[in-house]
Design a protein around this motif. Structure first.
Motif, PDB file in Angstrom:
ATOM      1  N   LEU A 101      52.773  -5.784  54.939  1.00  0.00           N
ATOM      2  CA  LEU A 101      52.474  -4.468  54.355  1.00  0.00           C
ATOM      3  C   LEU A 101      53.642  -3.504  54.571  1.00  0.00           C
ATOM      4  O   LEU A 101      54.013  -2.753  53.657  1.00  0.00           O
ATOM      5  N   ILE A 102      54.217  -3.542  55.753  1.00  0.00           N
ATOM      6  CA  ILE A 102      55.339  -2.644  56.062  1.00  0.00           C
ATOM      7  C   ILE A 102      56.592  -3.080  55.305  1.00  0.00           C
ATOM      8  O   ILE A 102      57.260  -2.260  54.669  1.00  0.00           O
ATOM      9  N   THR A 108      52.333   3.238  53.867  1.00  0.00           N
ATOM     10  CA  THR A 108      53.156   4.437  53.945  1.00  0.00           C
ATOM     11  C   THR A 108      53.148   4.994  55.362  1.00  0.00           C
ATOM     12  O   THR A 108      52.309   4.612  56.188  1.00  0.00           O
ATOM     13  N   SER A 109      54.039   5.918  55.626  1.00  0.00           N
ATOM     14  CA  SER A 109      54.064   6.555  56.945  1.00  0.00           C
ATOM     15  C   SER A 109      52.769   7.342  57.169  1.00  0.00           C
ATOM     16  O   SER A 109      52.278   7.415  58.303  1.00  0.00           O
ATOM     17  N   ASP A 110      52.199   7.921  56.115  1.00  0.00           N
ATOM     18  CA  ASP A 110      50.903   8.608  56.241  1.00  0.00           C
ATOM     19  C   ASP A 110      49.804   7.607  56.607  1.00  0.00           C
ATOM     20  O   ASP A 110      48.952   7.902  57.458  1.00  0.00           O
ATOM     21  N   ASP A 111      49.820   6.442  55.951  1.00  0.00           N
ATOM     22  CA  ASP A 111      48.855   5.395  56.282  1.00  0.00           C
ATOM     23  C   ASP A 111      48.996   4.996  57.746  1.00  0.00           C
ATOM     24  O   ASP A 111      48.004   4.851  58.465  1.00  0.00           O
ATOM     25  N   GLU A 114      47.538   7.646  60.029  1.00  0.00           N
ATOM     26  CA  GLU A 114      46.071   7.585  60.006  1.00  0.00           C
ATOM     27  C   GLU A 114      45.564   6.411  60.835  1.00  0.00           C
ATOM     28  O   GLU A 114      44.593   6.542  61.592  1.00  0.00           O
ATOM     29  N   LEU A 115      46.221   5.260  60.694  1.00  0.00           N
ATOM     30  CA  LEU A 115      45.819   4.079  61.458  1.00  0.00           C
ATOM     31  C   LEU A 115      46.051   4.277  62.957  1.00  0.00           C
ATOM     32  O   LEU A 115      45.234   3.854  63.783  1.00  0.00           O
ATOM     33  N   ARG A 116      47.160   4.925  63.314  1.00  0.00           N
ATOM     34  CA  ARG A 116      47.453   5.185  64.709  1.00  0.00           C
ATOM     35  C   ARG A 116      46.356   6.064  65.327  1.00  0.00           C
ATOM     36  O   ARG A 116      45.840   5.784  66.410  1.00  0.00           O
ATOM     37  N   LEU A 117      45.983   7.116  64.608  1.00  0.00           N
ATOM     38  CA  LEU A 117      44.917   7.998  65.093  1.00  0.00           C
ATOM     39  C   LEU A 117      43.585   7.257  65.175  1.00  0.00           C
ATOM     40  O   LEU A 117      42.818   7.423  66.121  1.00  0.00           O
TER      41      LEU A 117
END
Length: 124
Positions: A101-102, A108-111, A114-117
């Protein structure tokens, strides 16, 4: 777990799931028409019958009408299909999937943020 289903069967399941997991045949046909799908009655009935046979839907007679109820939730189906994908393509490695995916710029960096949070909150 739930069997693989065709794209057309999945489209019908999405209609049922979006309607709180239950839908009458007439409602399904209306939703298909809204999406520009002009499937014949027999086609839809065949697809619904296959979903019943595969254990994703159950049917109940309401007078002369059929009511279809999802046996498997959308989240459970997605989880099962994700696990199948991981096992089939990545030998069970989520890291392999995320790396793809990366590398392909599909995450995306936004994705990522969101995943990190999501991860930090324990999946809530």
């Amino acid at each position: 777990m739930a069997q693989q289903i065709s794209d057309s069967e999945l489209e019908l399941m999405k209609i049922v799931w979006a309607n709180d997991g239950t839908a009458l045949y007439a409602y399904i046909m209306e939703e298909l028409a809204k999406k520009g799908r002009t499937w014949q009655k027999n086609t839809v009935i065949t697809l619904l019958s296959r979903l019943v046979e595969k254990g994703l839907l159950k049917t109940k007679k309401l007078g002369r009408r059929n009511e279809y109820t999802a046996v498997v939730t959308e989240a459970d189906y997605q989880a099962a299909q994700t696990e199948t994908l991981l096992n089939k393509l990545y030998q069970g490695s989520a890291r392999g999937l995320v790396a793809t995916l990366i590398q392909r710029d599909l995450l995306t960096s936004d994705d990522y943020e969101e995943l990190r949070l999501f991860w930090e909150r324990g999946g809530e």
